[in-house]
Scaffold this active site. Structure first.
Site, PDB file in Angstrom:
ATOM      1  N   LEU A  54      97.579  41.885  16.359  1.00 54.29           N
ATOM      2  CA  LEU A  54      97.221  43.171  16.931  1.00 54.29           C
ATOM      3  C   LEU A  54      95.727  43.409  16.827  1.00 54.29           C
ATOM      4  CD1 LEU A  54     100.143  45.457  15.830  1.00 54.29           C
ATOM      5  CD2 LEU A  54      99.631  44.515  18.082  1.00 54.29           C
ATOM      6  N   HIS A 277     108.036  44.993  -0.693  1.00 54.49           N
ATOM      7  CA  HIS A 277     108.941  45.798   0.123  1.00 54.49           C
ATOM      8  C   HIS A 277     110.329  45.803  -0.508  1.00 54.49           C
ATOM      9  CE1 HIS A 277     111.004  47.440   3.558  1.00 54.49           C
ATOM     10  NE2 HIS A 277     109.854  47.615   4.170  1.00 54.49           N
ATOM     11  N   ARG A 341     107.941  52.831  -1.240  1.00 60.34           N
ATOM     12  CA  ARG A 341     108.287  51.429  -1.405  1.00 60.34           C
ATOM     13  C   ARG A 341     108.048  50.897  -2.805  1.00 60.34           C
ATOM     14  NH1 ARG A 341     105.660  48.951   4.157  1.00 60.34           N
ATOM     15  NH2 ARG A 341     107.170  49.961   5.520  1.00 60.34           N
ATOM     16  N   GLU A 436      94.700  43.238   8.920  1.00 61.19           N
ATOM     17  CA  GLU A 436      95.150  43.069   7.540  1.00 61.19           C
ATOM     18  C   GLU A 436      94.167  42.232   6.732  1.00 61.19           C
ATOM     19  OE1 GLU A 436      99.311  41.974   7.212  1.00 61.19           O
ATOM     20  OE2 GLU A 436      99.140  41.653   5.041  1.00 61.19           O
ATOM     21  N   ARG A 446     100.129  50.756   1.123  1.00 60.16           N
ATOM     22  CA  ARG A 446     100.110  51.093   2.538  1.00 60.16           C
ATOM     23  C   ARG A 446     101.388  51.837   2.910  1.00 60.16           C
ATOM     24  NH1 ARG A 446     102.539  49.092   7.005  1.00 60.16           N
ATOM     25  NH2 ARG A 446     103.282  47.172   6.045  1.00 60.16           N
ATOM     26  N   LEU A 452     100.164  48.583  11.785  1.00 59.94           N
ATOM     27  CA  LEU A 452     100.029  48.377  13.225  1.00 59.94           C
ATOM     28  C   LEU A 452      98.943  49.313  13.756  1.00 59.94           C
ATOM     29  CD1 LEU A 452     103.776  48.083  14.302  1.00 59.94           C
ATOM     30  CD2 LEU A 452     102.186  46.296  13.593  1.00 59.94           C
TER      31      LEU A 452
END
Ligand SMILES: Cc1cc2nc3c(=O)[nH]c(=O)nc-3n(C[C@H](O)[C@H](O)[C@H](O)COP(=O)(O)OP(=O)(O)OC[C@H]3O[C@@H](n4cnc5c(N)ncnc54)[C@H](O)[C@@H]3O)c2cc1C
Ligand code: HEM
Ligand code: HEM
Ligand code: SF4
Ligand code: F3S
Ligand code: FES
Lengths: 648, 236, 274
Positions: A54, A277, A341, A436, A446, A452
């Protein structure tokens, strides 16, 4: 402080953000004050962009449109395969389409707080401002975001925020956004503005007279080593989570591009900030090559539990309600299964450490939909989560409608990366780092759906505006392979390739990678302590030593040689791992994704030490043998007040 | 007449690149195929006249040759039909052969192992099936129109040739095989033409496929009735 | 149509893996080819102790580890995300693109095989996808098809407010379905004509269904089709192997749409750029 492991250098500061105006005006002011490059001159300037995710894809396309000559590099066969393609959940933007109280300021506030006060206010505010433009851009490109029956864009809430600001395209948001950027990039390739280098890996940065002027790269198909020169170099090579071997990253994700730039003088910031995660599919066996993320959205309806008794090996369905421990609901009655998370991950680890984990090896907790299925009915559950359940079934061979899923935390994202200023320029003039690969916007943690946003903000909007300030001094004098700095870089790369091929020991690169990864997970993973980190720092040099004496790489240099590729990446991971441990050891506090066992509240929550650690740790590489040098960038909070996070 | 206008106008307006595009070839195939199908419908109905007896059948054959008389000379309509059919066959075969060659070039080296996962038998036999049908038609014309290969010879009436031909089980068997192949060709061809002309979608898919199956079966059955009836002496 | 393929997932059959499925021994017959112009051949290998929970690529990792140990050249195969989304992986397994289930090679698991099976593994075969080495092929022809028109021209920063153009949910959903194509090339590999029709059709459909895609709709389809012919792909004869082999289930409807758009575009006078 363990001074043997590093030395302290001069503090560093970001001098680019205009601090004389209020935060809401800093980005427009910066753009206004920055110098521009006129269109005729742009054609004379070349920009190298490494990476087509991205960040890199959107940057290369935008710079190509602007009229620069762009050279784009990536290691897969097509730009569309960059790992951004795997992002599931969504992308945040402060559009306030829901009229639920969202605003640029709220997105800014949430992100600074979510980052546990270790991010720069200026950068985060800019990110929030630009976020709205990203959605416009993506929609115009044909990104098929989810829509409502009225034809307007749908939003959902994500990652524990109180507003619905996440735009999504079913479970494939990253894929769709990437294809938008990819198509824009292909259009520029067709127009002749971007020169493409598929299956080409950057192996070194060429720095001439203090400026980044080019790269050394290897064509992965032919093995040819080539140099490419430019007026500026942009790195967008993604995160380095694969230092842990098992992660949700792609197999090819690497640190090589940024690590070699680091060795050329770019500071590496906060390398120890790693995001784990909570909802991944647990490891099955030692052959396992990668971990798969299951969208966090599952925690909206699934309930997380383990048996109360340790070593309870009964089938989950046989365990009666009162012998189950819904530990997140118990410990955090307010947020329950929806805690952030890092907290969800650490608690899973805690219960497994207590011996109450489920599944093979006791490394897993249940994510149970029985109650949801009863409440909503199976069709409703299927409609909402069907594709995730299918994915789980495909991988595990178990039926999640009947037995609860098992999940376990896994390495997912790296908040650390190369240090950049407000212009996204690294400490090497002319080298910019986006996506990143840089450290800039997320602090120590984050938030979901923010990577994104950052990648696209950097690539479409921020870099193309800020890079002109640097290029206004260009075009720079021509360089070629005869320049001593270039010749030295080429020789260095050739040398390393030769060395890897000639060791001819007994162990494959994968075996070293697996060993390193396990060590990092055990000693520098979800929870770190001085003891574990010291142990890691003892062990890593031994691994490095063995790597360089007992590695086996088959095949030749001049051919498609995936073992050789892997070997080079592992060599860099080993060096990076050491720096990560040093960083983790020196940061004697807990914050966000960095949890030091020594620094917790009596309830076991992360305890920040703002007095001593409210700074960015920017590490300077020193030649072999000498300890790295720490440069501190102080963090100040003018707009969001420092506060301890609480999710109770 | 339909073909001529369509191909002509397409040729006039379509430049080389688009004309040779694989999709264009498919359109040629579909349009010519449809013309052939229309002919077959008429032909099958005509054949069924065999059940109404020798007179009637021969009369029909005669009629075909005299339509429009005396405004136009004898056999005008028949020849128009023949020209259109021939044009359609040539176009159809041209498209089929060039696509076939394109496919060969697109994969010169085949797989050591290849398994079909969706391909129906019908779709797999399109090409060789088409070739066999082609040879069948040549044989068929020599047999029943010209009479050259017919036991009753060139001098007989169509009805005689028909009965004479099908009394031989081998001839009948050959017809049956060709007709079954034709049935499959059409079963796939009808669905394929809908798709090629951009008229298919998920909703219609079921209908189109059902129609293709029913239509192809009816047509094949209709054709098969005559040879079997002759073979089993229902017609003599 | 005879669908011999199993559904996308098999649920609930491996909770207790039968003993004979643990530690499988398999015979692999793999296409080995040293380089693009080298001659290749099938070579047989044996792997033991394959767990049914392994993914197909993890099984190949095991083989490669063995080969490296033995000083042999490991088998080259493409892969990256290993979660079925990047489209980098893809080989013919027993004559089926991505193997016996409708998923990507990386998401195929060894529980789909039995102890003692012989498995044939070959690269995608198509002129437009030349073999790089062993099982890895060059699929950049797909990118060139996209370059020919698979985009909406919207320079950065020129986009109107996202809500200024509502899109009916139905269209947005259908566009999304087509847009999920991962560019893996299984459609080409499975198609008896080696046609790239499904790939091209997916992109044409995705962009053609959205209002944003309308201005370039005619030129897009004409140019993308011309490009796929130039790349040396075969022509589509509606066989349907592609869709049945597509891990993302791109439907045959997209091909009909492409054809429809193409005919319309040609009628409207759109001509491919040369
Ligand atoms: C499974 C998963 C799910 C995620 N879900 C979300 C989500 O829902 N929302 C969200 O906001 N974020 C999510 N993230 C995070 C987010 O996807 C990534 O942080 C982001 O996409 C990174 O983009 P990038 O452009 O920086 O790098 P990448 O997309 O990783 O691209 C890296 C590029 O660099 C190239 N490259 C790398 N090394 C080299 C080299 N040495 N030489 C040449 N080229 C090189 C690669 O070829 C590639 O093109 C998720 C991440 C993962 C792994
Ligand atoms: C059992 C099935 C069939 C029977 C009984 C049959 C019968 C006949 C007869 C009797 C004629 C001669 C008519 C005449 O000269 O007046 C004829 C002509 C012809 N048939 Fe058939 N037919 C059959 C199947 C087919 C099929 C399957 C095809 C094509 C695929 C076909 C194509 C033709 C053609 C092209 C002619 C020549 C027409 C002309 O005079 O130009 N027939 N058929
Ligand atoms: C030499 C003889 C023939 C050959 C080689 C041939 C070959 C083919 C081929 C290769 C196709 C495309 C297959 C596909 O779409 O999958 C096709 C389609 C078709 N054929 Fe034939 N065929 C022949 C004769 C006929 C005849 C005699 C008829 C009609 C009675 C016919 C009707 C059709 C139809 C309707 C189609 C579908 C068109 C389309 O796919 O768009 N064909 N044929
Ligand atoms: S259409 Fe399907 S099979 Fe073809 S490239 Fe796309 S995802 Fe792969
Ligand atoms: S299999 Fe091939 S022929 Fe067409 S429908 Fe699919 S591309
Ligand atoms: S490796 Fe990415 S789809 Fe299989």
């Amino acid at each position: 402080m363990p001074l043997d492991l590093f030395t302290v250098g001069d503090p560093i500061a970001d001098t680019k953000a205009p601090m004389d105006v209020p935060i809401g005006e800093r980005w427009s002011t910066r753009r206004f004050r920055g110098r521009l490059v006129n269109p005729a001159n742009r054609r004379k300037m070349t920009i190298i962009v490494v990476g087509t995710g991205l960040a890199g894809g959107s940057a290369a396309a935008t710079l190509g449109e602007a009229g620069y000559k762009v050279k784009s590099f990536w290691y897969q066969d097509s730009p569309r395969r960059a790992h951004s393609v795997a992002a599931q959940g969504g992308i945040n933007a402060a559009k306030n389409y829901r009229n639920d109280g969202d605003s640029v300021h709220r997105l800014f506030y949430d992100t600074v707080k979510g980052g546990d006060f270790r991010a720069r206010e200026n950068n985060v505010h800019r990110l929030a401002e630009v976020s709205v433009n990203i959605i416009d851009q993506a929609v115009a490109q044909g990104v098929p975001f989810a829509r409502e029956y009225g034809g307007l864009l749908d939003n959902r809430s994500f990652g524990g925020t109180q507003v619905s600001r996440t735009f999504y395209a079913r479970g494939q948001t990253g894929q769709q956004l990437l294809y938008g950027a990819y198509q824009a990039l292909e259009r520029q390739i067709a127009a002749g503005n971007v020169e493409q280098h598929a299956r080409t890996e950057m192996l070194d940065l060429i720095v001439v007279d203090g400026r980044a002027r080019g790269i050394v790269a290897r064509d992965l198909v032919t093995g040819e080593i080539s140099t490419h020169y430019a007026d500026a170099v942009v790195l967008a090579s993604g995160g380095y989570g694969n230092v842990f071997y098992l992660s949700t990253n792609a197999k090819g994700s690497n640190t090589t591009a940024i690590w070699r730039a680091h060795k050329r003088g770019a500071y590496f910031a906060n390398p120890c900030y790693t995001q784990i995660h909570p909802t991944c599919i647990p490891v099955k066996g030692d052959y396992q090559s990668k971990l798969t993320l299951m969208s966090e959205s599952l925690r909206n309806d699934g309930r997380v539990w383990v048996p109360k008794e340790r070593g309870d090996t009964r089938d989950a369905r046989q365990i009666p309600e009162d012998e189950r421990d819904y530990y997140l609901e118990r410990i955090y009655p307010a947020f329950g299964n929806l805690v952030p998370r890092d907290i969800a991950s650490r608690q899973a680890k805690n219960v497994c450490d207590e011996g109450r984990g489920v599944g093979p090896g006791g490394l897993g907790v249940y994510l149970d939909f029985a109650e949801a299925i009863q409440r909503m009915g199976r069709p409703a559950v299927e409609a909402k989560y069907g594709n995730l359940f299918d994915m789980y079934a495909q991988i595990t061979g178990e039926n999640p409608y009947e037995t609860p899923m098992r999940i376990y935390p896994a390495v997912h994202y790296t908040m650390g990366g190369l240090w950049v200023d407000y212009d996204l320029q690294s400490t090497i003039p002319g080298m910019f780092v986006i996506g990143e690969a840089n450290f800039s916007d997320h602090g120590a943690n984050r938030l979901g759906a923010s990577a994104l946003m950052q990648g696209l903000a950097d690539g479409y909007f921020v870099l193309p505006s800020t890079i002109t300030e640097y290029l206004a001094d260009g075009p720079f004098e021509k360089v070629d392979d005869s320049h001593p700095a270039a010749a030295e870089a080429i020789a260095g790369v050739r040398d390393q390739v030769q060395r890897l091929l000639s060791i001819n020991g007994t162990r494959s690169p994968a075996s070293f990678h697996r060993e390193l990864g396990k060590l990092m997970w055990d000693l520098c993973g979800m929870e770190r302590s001085e003891e574990s980190l010291r142990k890691a720092l003892d062990r890593i040099p031994e691994i490095r030593q063995e790597f360089w004496t007992n590695l086996k790489v088959t095949g030749t240099e001049g051919s498609f040689n995936q073992t050789l590729e892997h070997a080079g990446r592992v060599a860099d991971f080993i060096e990076l791992a050491e720096l990560m441990c040093v960083d983790a050891l020196h940061r004697n506090e807990s914050c966000g994704g960095h949890f030091r066992a020594e620094s917790q509240t009596p309830e076991g929550e992360a305890l920040r030490d703002d007095e001593n650690f409210a700074y960015v740790a920017a590490w300077e590489w020193t030649p072999e043998g000498a300890p790295p040098v720490l440069h501190r960038e102080a963090l100040e909070y003018e707009y969001v007040h420092l506060a301890q996070r609480s999710y109770k | 007449m339909l073909v001529v206008t369509v191909t002509d106008s397409a040729q006039r307006r379509t430049p080389k690149a688009a004309k040779t595009s694989s999709v264009f070839k498919k359109v040629v195939m579909a349009v010519s195929g449809i013309i052939l199908v229309l002919y077959l419908i008429a032909h099958m109905i005509g054949n069924l006249k065999a059940f109404t007896g020798r007179e009637s059948f021969n009369h029909y054959s005669e009629w075909i040759r005299t339509i429009g008389e005396p405004a136009v000379p004898a056999q005008t309509t028949l020849w128009i039909i023949r020209v259109v059919l021939l044009a359609a066959v040539v176009a159809h075969i041209w498209a089929a052969v060039t696509l076939w060659r394109q496919a060969k070039r697109a994969r010169p080296q085949g797989y050591v192992t290849k398994k079909a996962v969706a391909q129906s038998y019908a779709s797999r036999t399109m090409r060789w099936g088409g070739v066999i049908i082609f040879f069948f038609v040549i044989y068929h014309i020599l047999d029943l129109t010209v009479g050259a290969v017919n036991p009753d010879g060139t001098g007989s009436t169509p009805y005689d040739r028909l009965v004479a031909g099908f009394s031989n089980p081998f001839v009948t068997a050959f017809y049956v095989i060709a007709l079954l192949l034709l049935g499959m060709h059409l079963r796939h061809g009808i669905w394929s033409a809908t798709q090629t002309l951009g008229q298919s979608n998920r909703r219609r898919e079921v209908t189109v496929n059902a129609f293709a199956i029913v239509f192809a079966s009816l047509l094949t059955l209709g054709f098969l009735l005559v040879p079997f009836s002759v073979l089993f002496g229902l017609i003599d | 149509m005879t669908a011999t393929r199993e559904g996308a997932i098999r649920v609930g059959d491996a909770t207790d893996t039968p003993a004979e499925k643990r530690g499988m021994t398999l015979n692999l017959r793999i296409w080995r080819q040293n380089g693009p112009s080298a001659k290749g051949k099938m070579v047989t290998y044996k792997v033991a102790d394959i767990s049914p929970d392994m993914s197909f690529l993890e099984m190949l990792d095991v083989l490669n580890e063995q080969l490296i140990q033995a000083g042999d050249d490991p088998v080259a195969f493409d892969h990256d995300c290993r979660e079925g989304i990047c489209g980098m992986c893809g080989v013919m397994i027993n004559g089926m693109a991505h193997g016996p289930q409708q998923t990507t090679t990386c998401q195929l698991h060894m529980r789909s095989f039995k102890d003692g099976d012989t498995i044939d593994i070959e690269p995608w075969r198509a002129t437009a996808f030349p073999v790089i080495k062993d099982l890895a092929v060059d699929r950049r022809a797909f990118d060139r098809i996209i370059q020919a028109g698979g985009y909406i021209s919207v320079p950065t920063g020129t986009a109107p407010e996202a809500h200024s153009v509502p899109v009916p949910k139905k269209d947005a959903d259908s566009a999304f379905d087509a847009a999920t194509c991962i560019g893996c090339g299984a459609c080409v590999a499975a198609c008896p004509n080696a046609s790239s029709m499904l790939f091209t059709a997916a992109k044409v459909t995705h962009l053609g269904l959205l209002p944003q895609g309308q201005p370039e709709r005619n030129d897009r389809v004409v140019n993308m089709v011309a490009q796929q012919d130039r790349e040396g792909f075969g022509g589509c004869t509606n066989i349907g192997e592609c869709s049945a082999s597509c891990p993302k289930g791109i439907s045959m409807e997209t091909i009909s749409r492409l054809n429809h758009d193409l005919l319309g575009a040609l009628r409207a006078g759109a001509r491919p750029k040369s």
